[in-house]
Write a protein that holds these residues in place. Structure first.
Motif, short mmCIF file in Angstrom:
data_model
loop_
_atom_site.label_atom_id
_atom_site.label_comp_id
_atom_site.label_asym_id
_atom_site.label_seq_id
_atom_site.Cartn_x
_atom_site.Cartn_y
_atom_site.Cartn_z
N LYS A 187 27.57 8.32 119.21
CA LYS A 187 26.46 8.55 120.15
C LYS A 187 25.76 9.87 119.86
N SER A 188 26.59 10.88 119.63
CA SER A 188 26.02 12.19 119.34
C SER A 188 25.24 12.16 118.04
N ALA A 189 25.85 11.57 117.01
CA ALA A 189 25.19 11.49 115.70
C ALA A 189 23.89 10.70 115.81
N TYR A 190 23.96 9.62 116.57
CA TYR A 190 22.79 8.75 116.73
C TYR A 190 21.60 9.52 117.29
N SER A 191 21.84 10.21 118.42
CA SER A 191 20.70 10.88 119.05
C SER A 191 20.16 12.00 118.16
N GLN A 192 21.06 12.69 117.45
CA GLN A 192 20.58 13.77 116.58
C GLN A 192 19.82 13.23 115.37
N LEU A 193 20.32 12.12 114.81
CA LEU A 193 19.64 11.54 113.65
C LEU A 193 18.25 11.05 114.04
N ILE A 194 18.19 10.38 115.19
CA ILE A 194 16.90 9.86 115.67
C ILE A 194 15.92 11.01 115.88
N ALA A 195 16.42 12.07 116.50
CA ALA A 195 15.57 13.23 116.75
C ALA A 195 15.11 13.82 115.42
N GLY A 196 16.03 13.83 114.43
CA GLY A 196 15.70 14.37 113.12
C GLY A 196 14.65 13.53 112.40
N LEU A 197 14.80 12.22 112.50
CA LEU A 197 13.86 11.31 111.84
C LEU A 197 12.46 11.50 112.39
N ALA A 198 12.40 11.76 113.69
CA ALA A 198 11.10 11.85 114.35
C ALA A 198 10.46 13.23 114.20
N SER A 199 11.28 14.21 113.75
CA SER A 199 10.77 15.58 113.72
C SER A 199 9.76 15.80 112.59
#
Lengths: 263, 172
Positions: free
Chosen positions: A251-263
């Protein structure tokens, strides 16, 4: 004729048409004499009516062509459970019902002819994890000490804006990463380790058109993958952690990866 | 078209209804029916003359359902990804249900698969205890206790849902 004692069990039998006809009169008299049982019976009759009403419409729906086709086609398809996707939904529904939180479960054995994209992703991720997480000295190509370079390099090669998630809150530190083949394209693997030397890996590819998610384990005691795919990327978190712990990490990795992809 | 195939075709609406009550989601339910039909056609020779096509097909479908539910259970607790919970929970838009229907369908999904199957088999599909016990492969006593517990559980869940609805109305 001996009069027998009735019980709640008889309410079900009467409702389901299983009470012998000759007992019916005595049963009705018993029900009248027991308001509580009578109320129970009335309630069950109402619930059954509601149940029937809720599903009555299904019989009037046109039969989907894909179902007709199976019966009408000449040569039967020789597969065991070829289209088995339904039980994932079943599992998800069951877990939603029990946990009330939500979740998805995918199972172990796919007997289908072709592997769905997410299974391929999960299998590649697990294979990579099994191979590299066991390596002590050569687990990664670029170590965490060179994190900026690692992120830039993997982002460029995979074709995604990749940010290595910070999993310190879950007790995991980045060891490093490597580039891997994944089907027709490439994947980034990020390896993490906790204080006990337990390792997990993140596997990210840019190749996916399907939107799905779930968990996957290839063997009973082997590592498990929690994956999600969306248009343009696919990701799996692999490890042999207890499910709850792996889920927290995912869950943690997911939200951070998504945030990273969108940055 | 031969008689067997015609008989199977005629059972599809009933199979779909049973699957829908087991799984709720329309596509998943139809996937289960599809698996059932595929398996049935491969095993057409196992279907003995005189055996009711309905009972034969329901037995095949029930085995598919229970096998998979057991596998899922063996894998233990589900991965919880609350981020996606709403999405997974949402019923397809085309399934227009009244509040009463939705509540009873939700409640039915919340009881254990074994009890759900037993209850649906008798209460919706109208099988006798003997037929249902035969299809589910359990003794009649087991079937009866599953039905009784299933009904009781369903009643409790519906009461809870009604209470929650009442509270929501009060809060408005």
């Amino acid at each position: 004729m001996t009069r027998r004692d009735f019980s709640e069990r008889d309410i079900h039998m009467a409702l389901d048409g299983e009470l012998p006809v000759e007992e019916r009169v005595a049963y009705d008299a018993w029900l009248e004499a027991n308001p509580e049982m009578k109320a129970r019976s009335v309630r069950y009759v109402a619930d059954r009516a509601a149940l029937r009403a809720a599903f009555a419409g299904v019989l009037d729906e046109p039969v989907p062509a894909r179902l007709k086709k199976i019966v009408l086609d000449e040569a039967p398809v020789e597969t065991a459970a070829s289209s088995s996707r339904w039980w994932r939904a079943a599992a998800a529904a069951a877990m939603l019902a029990i946990g009330g939180v939500g979740g998805y479960v995918a199972g172990i054995d796919h007997l289908g002819l072709e592997d769905p994209a997410e299974d391929q992703l999960a299998e590649q991720a697990i294979a990579a994890h099994v191979l590299y997480a066991a390596e002590q000295r050569h687990a990664v190509e670029v170590p965490a000490s060179d994190k900026d370079h690692l992120q830039t390099w993997l982002s460029n090669r995979v074709g995604l804006k990749l940010v290595a998630p910070d999993l310190a809150a879950q007790g995991f530190q980045l060891v490093g990463g490597r580039l891997l083949p994944a089907g027709e394209s490439k994947a980034a693997m990020l390896l993490y380790e906790d204080a006990n030397g337990e390792r997990i890996s993140l596997f990210v590819t840019a190749e996916s058109a399907e939107k799905t998610k779930g968990t996957y384990g290839s063997e009973e005691d082997g590592p498990e993958a929690i994956y999600w795919l969306d248009k343009g990327y696919g990701c799996a978190v692999v490890g042999s952690l207890p499910r709850a712990q792996l889920t927290a990490v995912a869950k943690s990795a997911y939200s951070q990866l998504i945030a990273g992809l969108a940055s | 078209m031969d008689e067997k195939k015609a008989a199977i075709l005629g059972e599809i609406p009933r199979l779909r209804r049973y699957a829908r009550s087991l799984l709720r989601d329309r596509d998943s339910a139809d996937d289960l029916v599809q698996d059932c039909l595929e398996r049935a056609l491969v095993r057409l020779d196992n279907w003995q003359t005189g055996e009711s096509p309905r009972r034969w097909l329901f037995t095949i479908m029930h085995h598919l359902f229970i096998d998979q539910m057991r596998k899922v259970n063996r894998r233990g607790e589900a991965a919880m990804l609350p981020l996606e919970a709403r999405e997974a929970q949402a019923a397809p838009a085309e399934q227009v249900e009244s509040i009463a229907s939705r509540e009873i369908i939700d409640a039915l999904q919340a009881i254990s698969p074994d009890r759900r199957a037993a209850l649906v088999m008798v209460a919706i599909e109208g099988f006798s205890y003997a037929e249902a016990a035969n299809i589910l492969g359990v003794p009649a006593g087991t079937l009866m206790s599953r039905i009784a517990r299933g009904r009781d559980e369903l009643r409790g869940l519906l009461d809870d849902a009604a209470r929650r609805r009442a509270i929501r109305i009060v809060e408005k």
